[in-house]
Design a protein around this motif. Structure first.
Motif, PDB file in Angstrom:
ATOM      1  N   VAL A  63       0.866  -1.244  -0.077  1.00  0.00           N
ATOM      2  CA  VAL A  63       0.024   0.160   0.031  1.00  0.00           C
ATOM      3  C   VAL A  63       0.956   1.401   0.014  1.00  0.00           C
ATOM      4  N   PRO A  64       0.864   2.067  -1.165  1.00  0.00           N
ATOM      5  CA  PRO A  64       1.421   3.327  -1.074  1.00  0.00           C
ATOM      6  C   PRO A  64       0.944   4.300  -0.287  1.00  0.00           C
ATOM      7  N   ILE A  65       1.643   4.772   1.078  1.00  0.00           N
ATOM      8  CA  ILE A  65       1.040   5.550   1.869  1.00  0.00           C
ATOM      9  C   ILE A  65       1.601   7.139   1.518  1.00  0.00           C
ATOM     10  N   THR A  66       0.459   7.719   0.635  1.00  0.00           N
ATOM     11  CA  THR A  66       0.753   9.023   0.129  1.00  0.00           C
ATOM     12  C   THR A  66      -0.554   9.722   0.034  1.00  0.00           C
ATOM     13  N   PHE A  67      -0.435  11.121   0.070  1.00  0.00           N
ATOM     14  CA  PHE A  67      -1.852  11.862   0.048  1.00  0.00           C
ATOM     15  C   PHE A  67      -1.711  12.405  -1.435  1.00  0.00           C
ATOM     16  N   GLY A  68      -0.745  11.504  -2.146  1.00  0.00           N
ATOM     17  CA  GLY A  68      -0.883  12.155  -3.476  1.00  0.00           C
ATOM     18  C   GLY A  68       0.297  13.163  -4.022  1.00  0.00           C
ATOM     19  N   ARG A  69       1.143  13.449  -2.933  1.00  0.00           N
ATOM     20  CA  ARG A  69       2.184  14.527  -3.031  1.00  0.00           C
ATOM     21  C   ARG A  69       3.501  13.643  -3.668  1.00  0.00           C
ATOM     22  N   ASN A  70       3.279  12.325  -3.717  1.00  0.00           N
ATOM     23  CA  ASN A  70       4.721  11.682  -3.971  1.00  0.00           C
ATOM     24  C   ASN A  70       4.407  10.745  -4.936  1.00  0.00           C
ATOM     25  N   PRO A  71       4.114  11.143  -6.188  1.00  0.00           N
ATOM     26  CA  PRO A  71       3.724  10.280  -7.328  1.00  0.00           C
ATOM     27  C   PRO A  71       5.006   9.293  -7.825  1.00  0.00           C
ATOM     28  N   THR A  72       6.375   9.873  -7.739  1.00  0.00           N
ATOM     29  CA  THR A  72       7.375   9.146  -7.877  1.00  0.00           C
ATOM     30  C   THR A  72       7.641   7.966  -7.055  1.00  0.00           C
ATOM     31  N   MET A  73       7.214   8.124  -5.606  1.00  0.00           N
ATOM     32  CA  MET A  73       7.583   6.943  -4.806  1.00  0.00           C
ATOM     33  C   MET A  73       6.557   5.665  -5.333  1.00  0.00           C
ATOM     34  N   VAL A  74       5.451   6.216  -5.703  1.00  0.00           N
ATOM     35  CA  VAL A  74       4.347   5.207  -6.070  1.00  0.00           C
ATOM     36  C   VAL A  74       4.890   4.354  -7.444  1.00  0.00           C
ATOM     37  N   ALA A  75       5.338   5.173  -8.206  1.00  0.00           N
ATOM     38  CA  ALA A  75       6.175   4.658  -9.377  1.00  0.00           C
ATOM     39  C   ALA A  75       7.235   3.757  -9.367  1.00  0.00           C
TER      40      ALA A  75
END
Length: 313
Positions: A63-75
């Motif tokens: 589960v990527p724990i982000t509020f949407g400000r870190n899309p590079t982490m998700v990728a």
């Protein structure tokens, strides 16, 4: 700590700069049996590999724990999983992000309303760890939206984890006539080591976590359940995650990608195909050097001197 049953997926929470590379998520593990926390990159690869190799382990959901400000982490997380998935077919899934930028904006607006009720004259500082120019710019954009559509508070953004970086914003607010300020985290920070209320930080206080622990746990469980359901139908979510940072960063152009066509009227003509990529907030520079009856070898080769004006990733 109880262990999950054989039918339950193990959960790996991957966190980046919004959660101090996962450190802010560790208190959640007491309420998530068998879950793990990891930073992205090699740490995530090692954690997932170890969990997958455990005896009797059915599947793993990241589960990527982000509020949407870190899309590079998700990728990056998706790329890591894409390397591991072929070794464990049907056993590895990437869940949807914890939240989106719209969610973050709404939760921050709710926080400003709460601040307005208990301290009507206080300014609000939306604070987060400094990451990179694009994620930090997103913080300022969200702060502007919260200020514009909020409860009437003065709202400022502060990108920086160190006390002296936060102090710059607090001093600016004092000069503007706001001696009292409440610092609201734009991430998963649950406490602060800053000596609020003392010395240079007199008049400032920490809001507390943006979401309650139970609210965070509820969202995580929903993301895991949805990912496990999709995995059972053959969708591991990894391909979608690989595109998470598309359009994030500098806009760039394909102005010099030449498309050649031959017909009765346009034989031998070269027409650059011009379009740009970006998130709509950068500036895409395009240069159309097409001309009737002329070929442009510099366009096809990418050696045109104006190429220096095009942002590249």
């Amino acid at each position: 700590m109880t262990r999950p049953t054989d039918a339950d997926p193990s959960v790996v929470l991957v966190g980046g700069h919004e959660s101090s590379n996962g450190a802010d998520l560790r208190p959640l593990l007491a309420q998530l049996p068998g879950a793990h926390v990891s930073a992205p990159g090699r740490a995530l690869s090692s954690t997932v590999s170890r969990v997958l190799s455990a005896p009797g382990q059915a599947s793993v959901v990241v589960v990527p724990i982000t509020f949407g400000r870190n899309p590079t982490m998700v990728a990056d997380a998706a790329k890591t999983l894409s390397w591991l998935a072929p070794q464990s077919p049907g056993r590895l899934a990437l869940a949807e992000d914890f939240g989106t930028l719209d969610h973050l904006t709404a939760w921050l607006r709710a926080a400003t309303v709460a601040v307005r009720r208990r301290a009507p004259d206080a300014a609000v500082v939306i604070a987060a760890e400094s990451a990179n120019p694009f994620d930090d710019a997103e913080l300022h954009r969200i702060a502007h939206l919260v200020r514009t559509h909020g409860a009437g508070n003065e709202v400022e953004a502060a990108a920086g984890a160190e006390p002296h970086e936060l102090l710059v914003t607090l001093r600016r607010l004092r000069l503007l006539g706001f001696p009292q300020a409440v610092v609201v985290p734009a991430g998963f920070q649950r406490s602060s080591a800053v000596p609020f209320g003392e010395g240079d930080f007199a008049g400032a206080e920490f809001y507390g976590p943006l979401l309650s622990e139970q609210a965070v746990l509820r969202v995580i469980r929903d993301r895991v359940a949805d990912a496990a359901h999709r995995l059972s139908h053959g969708d591991d979510g990894i391909n979608a995650g690989l595109a998470a940072d598309h359009g994030h960063g500098y806009a760039h152009s394909h102005a010099f990608d030449a498309t050649r066509f031959d017909d009765a009227e346009g034989a031998g003509h070269t027409h650059p195909h011009t379009h740009s990529h970006g998130d709509g907030r950068g500036v895409a520079h395009t240069h159309d050097h097409s001309g009737a009856g002329h070929d442009h070898p510099e366009a096809a080769s990418g050696s045109h001197p104006d190429m220096s004006l095009i942002h590249t990733q």
